[in-house]
Design a protein around this motif. Sequence first.
Motif, PDB file in Angstrom:
ATOM      1  N   GLY A 177       0.709  -1.310   0.004  1.00 51.73           N
ATOM      2  CA  GLY A 177      -0.286   0.126   0.028  1.00 51.73           C
ATOM      3  C   GLY A 177       0.900   1.156  -0.087  1.00 51.73           C
ATOM      4  N   SER A 178       0.112   2.310  -0.066  1.00 52.04           N
ATOM      5  CA  SER A 178       0.963   3.707  -0.374  1.00 52.04           C
ATOM      6  C   SER A 178       1.557   4.076   1.179  1.00 52.04           C
ATOM      7  CB  SER A 178      -0.027   4.775  -0.661  1.00 52.04           C
ATOM      8  OG  SER A 178       0.555   5.987  -0.296  1.00 52.04           O
ATOM      9  N   THR A 179       2.765   4.694   1.052  1.00 51.81           N
ATOM     10  CA  THR A 179       3.634   5.295   2.122  1.00 51.81           C
ATOM     11  C   THR A 179       2.489   6.162   2.944  1.00 51.81           C
ATOM     12  OG1 THR A 179       4.512   7.054   0.648  1.00 51.81           O
ATOM     13  CG2 THR A 179       5.674   4.915   0.892  1.00 51.81           C
ATOM     14  N   GLY A 180       1.794   6.735   2.475  1.00 54.35           N
ATOM     15  CA  GLY A 180       0.851   7.710   2.962  1.00 54.35           C
ATOM     16  C   GLY A 180      -0.319   7.063   3.874  1.00 54.35           C
ATOM     17  N   GLY A 181      -0.189   5.583   3.822  1.00 51.43           N
ATOM     18  CA  GLY A 181      -1.300   4.988   4.310  1.00 51.43           C
ATOM     19  C   GLY A 181      -2.788   5.205   3.889  1.00 51.43           C
ATOM     20  N   GLY A 182      -3.623   4.559   4.588  1.00 47.50           N
ATOM     21  CA  GLY A 182      -4.910   4.659   3.871  1.00 47.50           C
ATOM     22  C   GLY A 182      -5.415   3.424   3.120  1.00 47.50           C
ATOM     23  N   ALA A 183      -4.767   2.256   2.843  1.00 45.64           N
ATOM     24  CA  ALA A 183      -5.091   0.969   2.076  1.00 45.64           C
ATOM     25  C   ALA A 183      -5.886   0.294   3.167  1.00 45.64           C
ATOM     26  CB  ALA A 183      -3.894   0.424   1.820  1.00 45.64           C
ATOM     27  N   ASP A 184      -7.181  -0.185   2.529  1.00 46.51           N
ATOM     28  CA  ASP A 184      -7.909  -1.121   3.240  1.00 46.51           C
ATOM     29  C   ASP A 184      -7.132  -2.652   2.940  1.00 46.51           C
ATOM     30  OD1 ASP A 184     -10.028   0.692   3.918  1.00 46.51           O
ATOM     31  OD2 ASP A 184     -10.695   0.711   1.906  1.00 46.51           O
ATOM     32  N   VAL A 185      -6.933  -3.279   4.410  1.00 46.76           N
ATOM     33  CA  VAL A 185      -6.339  -4.191   4.471  1.00 46.76           C
ATOM     34  C   VAL A 185      -7.141  -5.264   5.160  1.00 46.76           C
ATOM     35  CG1 VAL A 185      -4.201  -5.301   5.113  1.00 46.76           C
ATOM     36  CG2 VAL A 185      -4.018  -2.993   4.047  1.00 46.76           C
ATOM     37  N   THR A 186      -7.072  -6.708   4.942  1.00 45.27           N
ATOM     38  CA  THR A 186      -7.755  -7.897   5.509  1.00 45.27           C
ATOM     39  C   THR A 186      -6.722  -8.870   5.877  1.00 45.27           C
ATOM     40  OG1 THR A 186      -9.932  -7.198   4.617  1.00 45.27           O
ATOM     41  CG2 THR A 186      -9.583  -9.406   5.563  1.00 45.27           C
ATOM     42  N   LEU A 187      -6.577  -9.078   6.988  1.00 42.74           N
ATOM     43  CA  LEU A 187      -5.656 -10.269   7.513  1.00 42.74           C
ATOM     44  C   LEU A 187      -6.766 -11.290   7.987  1.00 42.74           C
ATOM     45  CD1 LEU A 187      -4.533  -7.404   8.992  1.00 42.74           C
ATOM     46  CD2 LEU A 187      -2.710  -9.049   9.167  1.00 42.74           C
ATOM     47  N   THR A 188      -6.636 -12.532   7.459  1.00 40.12           N
ATOM     48  CA  THR A 188      -7.312 -13.887   7.655  1.00 40.12           C
ATOM     49  C   THR A 188      -6.584 -15.112   8.538  1.00 40.12           C
ATOM     50  OG1 THR A 188      -6.754 -14.756   5.488  1.00 40.12           O
ATOM     51  CG2 THR A 188      -8.697 -13.404   5.671  1.00 40.12           C
ATOM     52  N   GLY A 189      -7.353 -15.727   9.270  1.00 38.56           N
ATOM     53  CA  GLY A 189      -6.658 -16.706  10.084  1.00 38.56           C
ATOM     54  C   GLY A 189      -7.737 -17.445  10.948  1.00 38.56           C
ATOM     55  N   THR A 190      -7.207 -17.847  12.067  1.00 39.51           N
ATOM     56  CA  THR A 190      -8.189 -18.248  13.011  1.00 39.51           C
ATOM     57  C   THR A 190      -8.181 -17.612  14.308  1.00 39.51           C
ATOM     58  OG1 THR A 190      -6.660 -19.984  13.591  1.00 39.51           O
ATOM     59  CG2 THR A 190      -8.298 -20.500  12.032  1.00 39.51           C
ATOM     60  N   HIS A 191      -9.206 -17.677  15.307  1.00 38.50           N
ATOM     61  CA  HIS A 191      -8.919 -17.236  16.624  1.00 38.50           C
ATOM     62  C   HIS A 191      -8.882 -15.771  16.727  1.00 38.50           C
ATOM     63  CE1 HIS A 191      -9.058 -21.493  17.691  1.00 38.50           C
ATOM     64  NE2 HIS A 191      -8.163 -21.465  17.253  1.00 38.50           N
TER      65      HIS A 191
END
Length: 244
Positions: free
Chosen positions: A8-22
């Motif tokens: 994502g951009s160095t300026g931030g703002g990206a929508d990010v999703t982390l997936t896993g368990t618990h």
Amino acid sequence: MPISPNQGSTGGGADVTLTGTHLANATAVLFGAKSATITANTATSVSVVAPSGAGVVDTTVSTAAGTSDPEPFYYIPPPVIVGVSPTSGPVAGGATITVTGRGLATTTSVAFGATVVTPTVVSDSQLTVVSPAHAAGVVALVVTARGGTATASVTFTVVGAPTVSGFTPLTGLPAGGTLVDITGTGLSTATGVTFGGVQAVFAALSSTRVAAIAPTHSLGAVSIVVTTTGGSVTAPGTFLYLLG
């Protein structure tokens, strides 16, 4: 624990999703040492807005049960546009435009004013895009990539079809060399002038005048065709090659 997207951009703002368990009731998501804003959370995923940053950082999710293993997130600087060629095209669209610069590998779109098109990425320093149909006028050309957006320092001109009202003189020698003054409208972006299909040396003097040197040609009457980035037009009448 997959992360998407992982850049994502160095300026931030990206929508990010982390997936896993618990992952339910996540208390914090860190990008390096910076906290991300959590926007959604379930037992199998955490969605966040990435903070600003640089380089590659470890991303972790923390819950009451502990902290996850880190996943890399790559910060991408905004793209830079160095050149645009050509800087004009026809109202009907269809011109292939080359954009050069830096940080172009992740480009997702190029906007001609309010019209957005999908480019072909050649490398991190070059992409090509086909200009869209657009009303005549001057528009900004904006590149959007994973690292952000960049506006070209030069504007893109959408050019209407040229017209030719006349030319003088009307005759010349077969050996060529006659200087012909061509008048009309929309001629400033001229890219070619032909006499009976033979390319002539020319210069666009203004939007209403093009000067061309008649090329060598056999005896007879030929048509003069002027081509600009807005299209091609055949001059009224014919140019006559005759013996002096």
